[in-house]
Design an enzyme around this catalytic site. Structure first.
Site, PDB file in Angstrom:
ATOM      1  N   HIS A  53       0.853  -1.185   0.000  1.00 19.22           N
ATOM      2  CA  HIS A  53       0.000   0.000   0.000  1.00 19.22           C
ATOM      3  C   HIS A  53       0.886   1.230   0.000  1.00 19.22           C
ATOM      4  O   HIS A  53       1.967   1.234   0.626  1.00 19.22           O
ATOM      5  CB  HIS A  53      -0.889   0.042   1.245  1.00 19.22           C
ATOM      6  CG  HIS A  53      -1.837  -1.111   1.359  1.00 19.22           C
ATOM      7  ND1 HIS A  53      -2.705  -1.477   0.351  1.00 19.22           N
ATOM      8  CD2 HIS A  53      -2.056  -1.986   2.374  1.00 19.22           C
ATOM      9  CE1 HIS A  53      -3.416  -2.520   0.735  1.00 19.22           C
ATOM     10  NE2 HIS A  53      -3.032  -2.853   1.958  1.00 19.22           N
TER      11      HIS A  53
ATOM     12  N   CYS B 230       1.085 -10.851  -3.823  1.00 14.03           N
ATOM     13  CA  CYS B 230       0.065 -11.877  -3.592  1.00 14.03           C
ATOM     14  C   CYS B 230       0.597 -13.277  -3.894  1.00 14.03           C
ATOM     15  O   CYS B 230      -0.176 -14.194  -4.172  1.00 14.03           O
ATOM     16  CB  CYS B 230      -1.199 -11.595  -4.407  1.00 14.03           C
ATOM     17  SG  CYS B 230      -1.949 -10.003  -4.032  1.00 14.03           S
TER      18      CYS B 230
ATOM     19  N   GLY C 220      -8.184  -8.440  -0.012  1.00 15.39           N
ATOM     20  CA  GLY C 220      -7.963  -9.390   1.063  1.00 15.39           C
ATOM     21  C   GLY C 220      -8.880  -9.034   2.210  1.00 15.39           C
ATOM     22  O   GLY C 220      -8.917  -7.871   2.629  1.00 15.39           O
TER      23      GLY C 220
END
EC number: 2.3.1.181
Length: 267
Positions: A127, A225, A196
């Protein structure tokens, strides 16, 4: 106050009470979602805020169960959506592999990033600034009790938002999230939105991360991921020019409202 709804504003319920047949009352379910726009927000502080909202909702559900046993009326459970972007941070889900982070502590410091093991599903993700992150804290008892449907609706809201920018996005079987060049056999599948979630007694937390003007170089320091053979992209990279997060947010939230048949009100 701003409102995003699948209905026209003329059908909104009054400030006190709920109008029978409105979007906020479907078999006693609360279809109102309070939206908090947090701006650039510290990851740990935002995670703590999610946990607080989740705990309060779960405690209310316990009280409602006791009330039902005693023949007393239940109190509607609330729903929330936190919208933000984060400083550079990597998060590892419960099923993730630590080796998918390719930086050591010194590398994290050099790139101004932090790392957190968290309680969502999935592997590692990034992020950062320029990424629209959404954390729905929804009581799915207010909507439907199907976590797979929940994920598909989050994906669909992003897919519809990207279509407004002329981008055809979709899903890849077995890989949660939203992709470009997603069709089987496409030469360059690339993820534009990661997802998620965690669900406790049908109350959700964590959510989605849509790359808008994200610095994609930070994905080069992880195996995103856990996927080694597909790329990552952003809205800005696909369009060839920057797009404001606020504009994307304004386009995304009405799609969530329509898909969840809910009213999203900005606090």
């Amino acid at each position: 106050m701003s409102l995003y709804s699948s209905c026209s504003t003329s059908s909104l319920p009054p400030a006190s009470g709920t109008r029978v047949g409105s979007a906020t009352e479907t078999l006693g379910r609360n279809r109102q979602v309070t939206v908090y726009q947090l701006g650039l927000a510290d990851y740990e502080a935002t995670w703590a805020r999610q946990e607080e909202l989740l705990a309060a909702t779960l405690a209310l559900k316990v009280r409602n169960r006791q009330a039902a046993e005693e023949g007393r009326p239940a109190e509607p459970t609330p729903n929330y959506l936190l919208l933000c972007q984060h400083p550079h941070v990597y998060t590892l889900g419960k099923s993730g592999k630590p080796e998918h982070l390719l930086l050591d502590e010194a590398g994290l410091q050099q790139h101004g990033a932090t790392f957190h093991r968290i309680n969502r599903g999935g592997d590692i993700t990034y992020h950062g600034p320029g990424q629209l992150v959404g954390y729905p804290i929804l009581d799915l008892d207010n909507f439907f009790t199907d976590i797979h449907r929940y994920l598909r609706l989050l994906e669909e809201a992003v897919i519809r938002t990207l279509a407004e920018y002329g981008l055809t996005a979709g899903r890849i079987a077995g890989l949660t999230g939203v992709w470009l060049d997603f069709e089987e056999g496409a030469p360059n599948p690339r993820k534009i939105c990661a997802m998620g979630v965690k669900c406790s007694r049908w109350v959700t937390m964590h959510g989605f991360a849509l790359n808008v003007t994200t610095d994609l170089s930070y994905f080069g320091y992880i195996v995103p991921c856990g996927i080694t053979d597909k790329a990552v992209t952003s809205l800005a990279q696909e369009l060839g020019h920057a797009v404001s997060l606020s504009e994307v947010e304004q386009r995304l939230v009405p799609h969530l409202a329509a898909l969840f048949e809910a009213e999203f009100t900005v606090a």
